[in-house]
Write a protein that holds these residues in place. Structure first.
Motif, PDB file in Angstrom:
ATOM      1  N   GLU A   1      -6.131  -4.668  -0.435  1.00 56.14           N
ATOM      2  CA  GLU A   1      -5.942  -3.686   0.712  1.00 56.14           C
ATOM      3  C   GLU A   1      -7.176  -4.338   2.290  1.00 56.14           C
ATOM      4  OE1 GLU A   1      -6.857   1.136   1.051  1.00 56.14           O
ATOM      5  OE2 GLU A   1      -6.677  -0.522  -1.509  1.00 56.14           O
ATOM      6  N   LEU A   2      -8.216  -4.305   2.000  1.00 58.49           N
ATOM      7  CA  LEU A   2      -9.418  -4.991   2.563  1.00 58.49           C
ATOM      8  C   LEU A   2      -8.831  -5.432   3.473  1.00 58.49           C
ATOM      9  CD1 LEU A   2     -12.211  -4.186   3.825  1.00 58.49           C
ATOM     10  CD2 LEU A   2     -12.981  -5.992   2.242  1.00 58.49           C
ATOM     11  N   ALA A   3      -8.049  -6.765   3.178  1.00 59.14           N
ATOM     12  CA  ALA A   3      -7.143  -7.799   4.447  1.00 59.14           C
ATOM     13  C   ALA A   3      -6.641  -6.710   5.387  1.00 59.14           C
ATOM     14  CB  ALA A   3      -6.592  -8.197   3.348  1.00 59.14           C
ATOM     15  N   TYR A   4      -5.560  -6.013   4.980  1.00 54.62           N
ATOM     16  CA  TYR A   4      -4.784  -5.071   5.488  1.00 54.62           C
ATOM     17  C   TYR A   4      -5.129  -4.438   6.844  1.00 54.62           C
ATOM     18  CZ  TYR A   4      -1.624  -1.944   7.176  1.00 54.62           C
ATOM     19  OH  TYR A   4      -1.304  -1.105   8.095  1.00 54.62           O
TER      20      TYR A   4
ATOM     21  N   ALA B   1      -1.849  -4.754  -4.556  1.00 53.32           N
ATOM     22  CA  ALA B   1      -2.109  -5.475  -5.312  1.00 53.32           C
ATOM     23  C   ALA B   1      -3.471  -4.934  -5.790  1.00 53.32           C
ATOM     24  CB  ALA B   1      -1.528  -6.479  -5.546  1.00 53.32           C
ATOM     25  N   SER B   2      -4.636  -5.397  -4.987  1.00 53.58           N
ATOM     26  CA  SER B   2      -5.720  -5.384  -5.312  1.00 53.58           C
ATOM     27  C   SER B   2      -6.315  -5.078  -4.224  1.00 53.58           C
ATOM     28  CB  SER B   2      -6.359  -6.897  -5.682  1.00 53.58           C
ATOM     29  OG  SER B   2      -6.265  -7.258  -4.053  1.00 53.58           O
TER      30      SER B   2
END
Length: 63
Positions: free
Chosen positions: A32-35, A27-28
């Motif tokens: 993606e960075l968190a994943y 979504a943002s």
């Protein structure tokens, strides 16, 4: 004459997780960075465990 391969989207990066969602499904950028941060932590833990197993194996072979 232009090279169309320069304008293609990058290929999806493979993951070790079966539920990997792909590059376009976040979504943002923060999601993606968190994943990728969680994937990094998971892989780091796997590598540490494997190193520990190797050390035990080598110690058993020597001793």
């Amino acid at each position: 004459m232009t090279d169309d391969s320069q304008h293609q989207k990058p290929k999806q990066i493979r993951s070790t997780q079966k539920d990997f969602t792909g590059l376009d499904s976040y979504a943002s950028p923060e999601d993606e960075l968190a994943y990728y941060k969680s994937e990094y932590g998971r892989l780091k833990a796997i590598i540490a465990l494997q190193k520990q197993k190797i050390r035990k194996f080598v110690a058993a072979k020597r001793g």
